[in-house]
Design an enzyme around this catalytic site. Structure first.
Site, PDB file in Angstrom:
ATOM      1  N   SER A  93      -4.610  -5.202  14.492  1.00 23.91           N
ATOM      2  CA  SER A  93      -4.939  -4.763  12.585  1.00 23.91           C
ATOM      3  C   SER A  93      -5.496  -5.990  12.050  1.00 23.91           C
ATOM      4  CB  SER A  93      -3.314  -4.982  11.847  1.00 23.91           C
ATOM      5  OG  SER A  93      -2.088  -5.988  12.025  1.00 23.91           O
ATOM      6  N   THR A 195      -2.313  -6.744   8.679  1.00 22.17           N
ATOM      7  CA  THR A 195      -3.242  -7.975   7.718  1.00 22.17           C
ATOM      8  C   THR A 195      -2.539  -8.998   8.282  1.00 22.17           C
ATOM      9  OG1 THR A 195      -4.012  -7.189   6.894  1.00 22.17           O
ATOM     10  CG2 THR A 195      -3.437  -9.159   5.438  1.00 22.17           C
ATOM     11  N   THR A 213      -8.178  -9.471   7.538  1.00 19.34           N
ATOM     12  CA  THR A 213      -7.688  -7.867   8.587  1.00 19.34           C
ATOM     13  C   THR A 213      -8.726  -7.279   9.122  1.00 19.34           C
ATOM     14  OG1 THR A 213      -5.697  -6.048   8.256  1.00 19.34           O
ATOM     15  CG2 THR A 213      -7.395  -5.973   6.309  1.00 19.34           C
ATOM     16  N   ARG A 223     -15.011   1.768   4.607  1.00 15.72           N
ATOM     17  CA  ARG A 223     -13.539   1.541   3.945  1.00 15.72           C
ATOM     18  C   ARG A 223     -13.467  -0.027   3.058  1.00 15.72           C
ATOM     19  NH1 ARG A 223      -8.686  -1.164   3.995  1.00 15.72           N
ATOM     20  NH2 ARG A 223      -7.154   0.371   2.276  1.00 15.72           N
ATOM     21  N   VAL A 224     -13.121  -0.932   2.385  1.00 16.86           N
ATOM     22  CA  VAL A 224     -13.519  -1.687   2.024  1.00 16.86           C
ATOM     23  C   VAL A 224     -11.655  -1.826   0.903  1.00 16.86           C
ATOM     24  CG1 VAL A 224     -13.631  -4.224   0.946  1.00 16.86           C
ATOM     25  CG2 VAL A 224     -15.431  -2.905   2.029  1.00 16.86           C
ATOM     26  N   GLY A 225     -11.189  -2.387   2.625  1.00  9.87           N
ATOM     27  CA  GLY A 225      -9.321  -2.560   1.616  1.00  9.87           C
ATOM     28  C   GLY A 225      -8.924  -3.939   0.403  1.00  9.87           C
ATOM     29  N   ASP A 226      -7.804  -4.295   0.088  1.00  4.66           N
ATOM     30  CA  ASP A 226      -7.720  -5.062  -1.107  1.00  4.66           C
ATOM     31  C   ASP A 226      -7.592  -6.960  -0.206  1.00  4.66           C
ATOM     32  OD1 ASP A 226      -6.047  -4.419   1.080  1.00  4.66           O
ATOM     33  OD2 ASP A 226      -4.096  -6.354  -0.113  1.00  4.66           O
ATOM     34  N   THR A 246      -0.270  -7.870   1.997  1.00  2.00           N
ATOM     35  CA  THR A 246      -0.007  -7.009   3.009  1.00  2.00           C
ATOM     36  C   THR A 246       0.195  -5.457   2.064  1.00  2.00           C
ATOM     37  OG1 THR A 246       0.250  -6.604   5.249  1.00  2.00           O
ATOM     38  CG2 THR A 246       2.300  -7.622   4.095  1.00  2.00           C
ATOM     39  N   GLY A 247      -0.217  -3.936   3.106  1.00  2.00           N
ATOM     40  CA  GLY A 247      -0.169  -3.005   2.544  1.00  2.00           C
ATOM     41  C   GLY A 247      -0.964  -2.589   2.221  1.00  2.00           C
ATOM     42  N   HIS A 248      -0.587  -1.032   1.922  1.00  2.00           N
ATOM     43  CA  HIS A 248      -1.688   0.050   1.211  1.00  2.00           C
ATOM     44  C   HIS A 248      -2.761  -1.278   0.009  1.00  2.00           C
ATOM     45  CE1 HIS A 248      -1.587   4.604   0.409  1.00  2.00           C
ATOM     46  NE2 HIS A 248      -3.052   4.004   0.663  1.00  2.00           N
ATOM     47  N   GLY A 249      -3.520  -1.214   1.324  1.00  2.00           N
ATOM     48  CA  GLY A 249      -4.588  -1.633   0.116  1.00  2.00           C
ATOM     49  C   GLY A 249      -5.456  -1.231  -1.350  1.00  2.00           C
TER      50      GLY A 249
END
Ligand code: SD4
Length: 335
Positions: A93, A195, A213, A223-226, A246-249
């Site tokens: 990850s 992450t 991450t 797609r880009v996360g947090d 960390t987690g669901h961005g």
């Protein structure tokens, strides 16, 4: 195994000078997340500290603590620390070996922030093993904060980074297996090594942070996360402290999670209380929180720390007082 309890034992009977904070922190973890017994904040003198997310934080902390112990900067510590995880092909990850998007591309997000409030980030970056170092170059060598995609890649090459294939056989096989059903569903605590986010407090009392991450496995291309977003995946203020997520961005971005935690600390909450509150805000907005996992770690300027998540299973590595240990975070969903 309750590693917090183990940690308490060490604190009381083993480690010299361990602070009251540890005790109150543990007391908080034993309470229901809805009970508000504010943990006592320690007024202890500064404690050089490194905290980072998940099991892989232990190895990352090792690299960071060498820098902190030899009097180096928190900024160098967090960069070198998370690079350990980025280079590890077993970590699916982060960086090299990360699981790809649904089209088979490994795309990376990272950001870094120093004690002056300066920051750098890259997102949707491909073929570069150490996005955190590219993020640092963005901070130090450009007038910008964030570079994305092709532009970030070209910038990395111009700074001497090498183009590499980051898709390992293991990750490719997992992706091919996923393709059979092609169902996108983030899984809570997937593999327990997501992450890596890290905060360090150095001997000079400065705080810095890093977050890196490969993002959600099998995400849409682009797609880009947090994690590369300052204020979401990472935020710090050298007057107050810092936070990493960390987690669901998407859920962290929606609540500007790390910024929120730091602002709560500025307003007098302890790191633990601030993390708990930021988790509650996400739960409140998401009645379907059963499928969402978020974890926060926060660190203040004295070395007081806190961590919280929605569901049991998030842990973090703490280096303090010469010990580098894995600790289970407090969690909201006790029902
Ligand atoms: C993301 N927050 O891209 C990252 C992924 C992660 O635990 O941390 N997973 O949304």
């Amino acid at each position: 195994m309750n590693t917090r309890r183990k940690f308490l034992k060490k604190g009381l009977f083993g480690t010299f000078g361990f602070s009251l904070f540890s005790i109150s922190n543990i007391a908080c973890s034993d309470n229901s997340a809805n009970q508000k017994e504010p943990p006592e904040q320690s007024e202890q003198p500064l404690k050089p500290t490194v905290v980072s997310t998940w099991n892989h934080g232990v190895g990352a902390n090792e690299a960071a603590l060498k820098i902190i112990e030899s009097g180096g900067s928190a900024l160098d510590a967090v960069e070198k620390g998370v690079m350990v995880t980025e280079a590890d092909p077993e970590s699916t990850s982060v960086g090299f070996g990360g699981l790809p998007d649904r089209d088979g591309n490994v795309t990376l997000d990272a950001c870094i922030m120093n004690e002056k409030g300066q920051c750098g980030a890259v997102c949707f970056l491909q073929h570069i093993k150490h996005p955190i170092s590219v993020a640092r170059k963005v901070m130090e060598e450009t007038p910008h904060v964030m570079l994305a995609g092709k532009g970030a890649f070209q910038f990395a090459l111009s700074q001497g980074f090498k183009k590499e294939n980051l898709l390992t056989e293991k990750a490719k096989e997992a992706w091919e297996e996923w393709l059979v059903k092609s169902e996108y569903k983030p899984i809570v605590n997937r593999e327990n090594h997501d992450t890596i986010g890290m905060l360090a407090l150095d001997q000079a009392g400065n705080i810095s942070g890093a977050c890196t991450t490969s993002g959600m496995a099998y995400k849409m291309h682009g797609r880009v996360g947090d994690s590369p977003i300052i204020g979401a995946g990472l935020y710090l203020d050298n007057e107050v402290g810092g936070c990493v997520a960390t987690g669901h961005g998407e859920k962290v971005i929606e609540t500007v999670g790390s910024f929120l935690v730091v602002e709560l600390m500025r307003n007098g909450r302890s790191p633990q209380e601030a993390c708990d509150e930021a988790i509650r805000r996400i739960v409140k907005r998401n009645p379907d929180f059963n499928d969402i996992q978020i974890g926060y770690i926060a660190l203040d300027k004295k070395g007081n720390y806190g961590a919280s998540c929605i569901h049991k299973g998030f842990n973090f590595a703490l280096y303090q007082d010469g010990e580098n240990e894995l600790i289970d975070a407090d969690y909201y969903n006790k029902g």
